[in-house]
Design a protein around this motif. Structure first.
Motif, PDB file in Angstrom:
ATOM      1  N   PHE A  74      -3.710  -5.768   8.016  1.00 39.47           N
ATOM      2  CA  PHE A  74      -3.008  -4.561   8.472  1.00 39.47           C
ATOM      3  C   PHE A  74      -1.817  -4.255   7.572  1.00 39.47           C
ATOM      4  O   PHE A  74      -1.588  -3.084   7.205  1.00 39.47           O
ATOM      5  N   ASN A  75      -1.053  -5.280   7.206  1.00 40.01           N
ATOM      6  CA  ASN A  75       0.118  -5.067   6.352  1.00 40.01           C
ATOM      7  C   ASN A  75      -0.275  -4.558   4.969  1.00 40.01           C
ATOM      8  O   ASN A  75       0.411  -3.713   4.387  1.00 40.01           O
ATOM      9  N   ILE A  76      -1.397  -5.057   4.442  1.00 38.16           N
ATOM     10  CA  ILE A  76      -1.859  -4.594   3.133  1.00 38.16           C
ATOM     11  C   ILE A  76      -2.201  -3.110   3.183  1.00 38.16           C
ATOM     12  O   ILE A  76      -1.782  -2.323   2.320  1.00 38.16           O
ATOM     13  N   PHE A  77      -2.957  -2.706   4.197  1.00 40.19           N
ATOM     14  CA  PHE A  77      -3.334  -1.289   4.322  1.00 40.19           C
ATOM     15  C   PHE A  77      -2.105  -0.424   4.620  1.00 40.19           C
ATOM     16  O   PHE A  77      -1.999   0.711   4.130  1.00 40.19           O
ATOM     17  N   SER A  78      -1.185  -0.964   5.436  1.00 40.40           N
ATOM     18  CA  SER A  78       0.011  -0.196   5.776  1.00 40.40           C
ATOM     19  C   SER A  78       0.847   0.112   4.541  1.00 40.40           C
ATOM     20  O   SER A  78       1.294   1.249   4.342  1.00 40.40           O
ATOM     21  N   GLU A  79       1.046  -0.887   3.688  1.00 40.43           N
ATOM     22  CA  GLU A  79       1.830  -0.672   2.471  1.00 40.43           C
ATOM     23  C   GLU A  79       1.109   0.244   1.494  1.00 40.43           C
ATOM     24  O   GLU A  79       1.750   1.047   0.806  1.00 40.43           O
ATOM     25  N   ARG A  80      -0.213   0.124   1.430  1.00 42.23           N
ATOM     26  CA  ARG A  80      -0.950   1.004   0.520  1.00 42.23           C
ATOM     27  C   ARG A  80      -0.861   2.457   0.983  1.00 42.23           C
ATOM     28  O   ARG A  80      -0.706   3.380   0.167  1.00 42.23           O
ATOM     29  N   ILE A  81      -0.959   2.683   2.299  1.00 43.73           N
ATOM     30  CA  ILE A  81      -0.832   4.042   2.823  1.00 43.73           C
ATOM     31  C   ILE A  81       0.557   4.587   2.577  1.00 43.73           C
ATOM     32  O   ILE A  81       0.742   5.756   2.207  1.00 43.73           O
ATOM     33  N   ALA A  82       1.582   3.749   2.772  1.00 45.11           N
ATOM     34  CA  ALA A  82       2.958   4.204   2.640  1.00 45.11           C
ATOM     35  C   ALA A  82       3.380   4.403   1.186  1.00 45.11           C
ATOM     36  O   ALA A  82       4.052   5.388   0.858  1.00 45.11           O
TER      37      ALA A  82
END
Length: 378
Positions: free
Chosen positions: A93-101
């Motif tokens: 989740f953190n990986i996808f969250s940072e990529r989206i942000a």
């Protein structure tokens, strides 16, 4: 200060080795601290992050249990598998969250970058400048403090005497940097001052000086440097704010307000860059440190070394360097409480009042003696 003598003999032919001035660390100037002084919540959190909270380690624990022929239906096995799955999902989740942000990272080659640091003679900015200078990067420092040519050559850094609160001086300095090094691609906005005074004792001139240096200078450098980054279609902008921008503090109103403005400026900058197709490779980093062990806040003590340790410029610089060189956007918030301090503002007002009272946040400056003397630079 000691000098390392040349190894070449006077009678030998050939050039002599260059004499290098070496300043040894003054360990004897530091008081001996018990081991408990270094045991902080930050150390504990980091240790857990590499052990019980790390997805790989949690799955290794499951494998170890199976190596002991622990049945899948055993309670300890079920707990271990559930914990490993939870840590893995949080990590993904953190990986996808940072990529989206923040989007994909950009490629960074220090040999191709031109790094500009405001307020880079000493403190955090000085450490960053000297680190990049030792690595033969193209580094330019804007500061009101003078540095001798010999010192600049020794550090491998170009220093430009410039008051970043003056737009004309900044524009002139940028023209020199472009001519000397090339178009700037990494901007570290670090310059700042603090005036520790109650609001009623502050003059209009003092408040204006604080905002001109801490806040208005960022608008000036962005207007001046950002066009070069957009033209180059790459860049990194580092905004050095403060945890006080989230919570404020008595006797530091102008400083806290100027840093709060930087946090808002950073968010606005990110939004504007996201709308510019030529700025897709321009990354942004927000730095909101807690109390740093620099001359700027000398004498100021935190209420608990365990929960709120004083951080060194090296700890903050390490995280800044990591994000810059990985080509990523992100936030640097150390120690740990500065990362989650915004939670305080959503708690009931009574709880907020108790936390502020317990922490000594609003009495620390008065006790430290910071209100005596002239404004302090970073």
């Amino acid at each position: 200060m000691i000098s390392q003598p040349s190894c070449a003999s006077p009678t030998m032919d050939g050039p002599k080795l260059k004499e290098v001035s070496v300043k040894l660390p003054k360990n004897f100037d530091r008081p001996d601290e018990p081991w408990t002084h270094y045991f902080t919540i930050d150390l504990l959190w980091t240790t857990l992050g590499y052990t019980l909270f790390h997805p790989f380690i949690t799955w290794v624990i499951c494998l170890c249990l199976r190596a002991q022929y622990t049945p899948y239906g055993a309670p300890e096995m079920r707990i271990a598998v559930a914990w490993a799955m939870a840590m893995s999902m949080i990590g993904i989740f953190n990986i996808f969250s940072e990529r989206i942000a923040f989007g994909r990272p950009r490629e960074v080659d220090l040999a191709e970058e031109v790094i500009v640091i405001t307020g880079g003679v000493d403190g955090l900015g000085g450490l960053l400048a000297e680190t990049y200078g030792m690595r033969n990067a193209n580094v330019a420092v804007l500061d009101t403090k003078k540095v001798s040519d010999d010192e600049a050559e020794e550090k491998g850094v170009l220093y430009y005497e410039c008051d970043v609160s003056d737009p004309k001086q900044v524009e002139a300095a940028v023209a020199e940097i472009v001519e000397d090094l090339g178009p700037p691609t990494i901007l570290i906005n670090n310059a700042g001052i603090v005036q520790a005074k109650p609001i009623l004792d502050s003059t209009a001139e003092e408040v204006e000086q604080t905002f001109r240096t801490n806040t208005f200078s960022h608008f000036t450098t962005l207007r001046t440097f950002l066009p070069h980054m957009i033209q180059e279609r790459r860049g990194t902008i580092v905004t050095v704010a403060s945890v006080l921008g989230h919570v404020g503090a008595a006797n530091l109103a102008s400083y806290a307000a100027s840093k709060a403005a930087l946090i808002a400026l950073h968010q606005s900058l990110r939004s504007e860059l996201a709308q510019n197709p030529d700025a897709d490779e321009i990354k942004t980093i927000l730095v909101t440190p807690g109390q740093m062990g620099t001359e700027m806040f000398a004498g100021l003590k935190t209420p608990s070394n365990f929960l709120a340790p004083v951080v060194t410029p090296a700890e903050i610089a390490k995280d800044i360097l990591r994000l810059i060189e990985k080509g990523e956007s992100g936030e640097v918030a150390v120690p740990l409480y500065s990362k989650y301090i915004q939670i305080l503002n959503v708690l009931p007002v009574g709880v907020q009042a108790l936390v502020r009272r317990w922490s000594g946040l609003d009495t620390a400056v008065a006790r430290s003696g910071m209100m005596k003397g002239a404004p302090k630079n970073k």
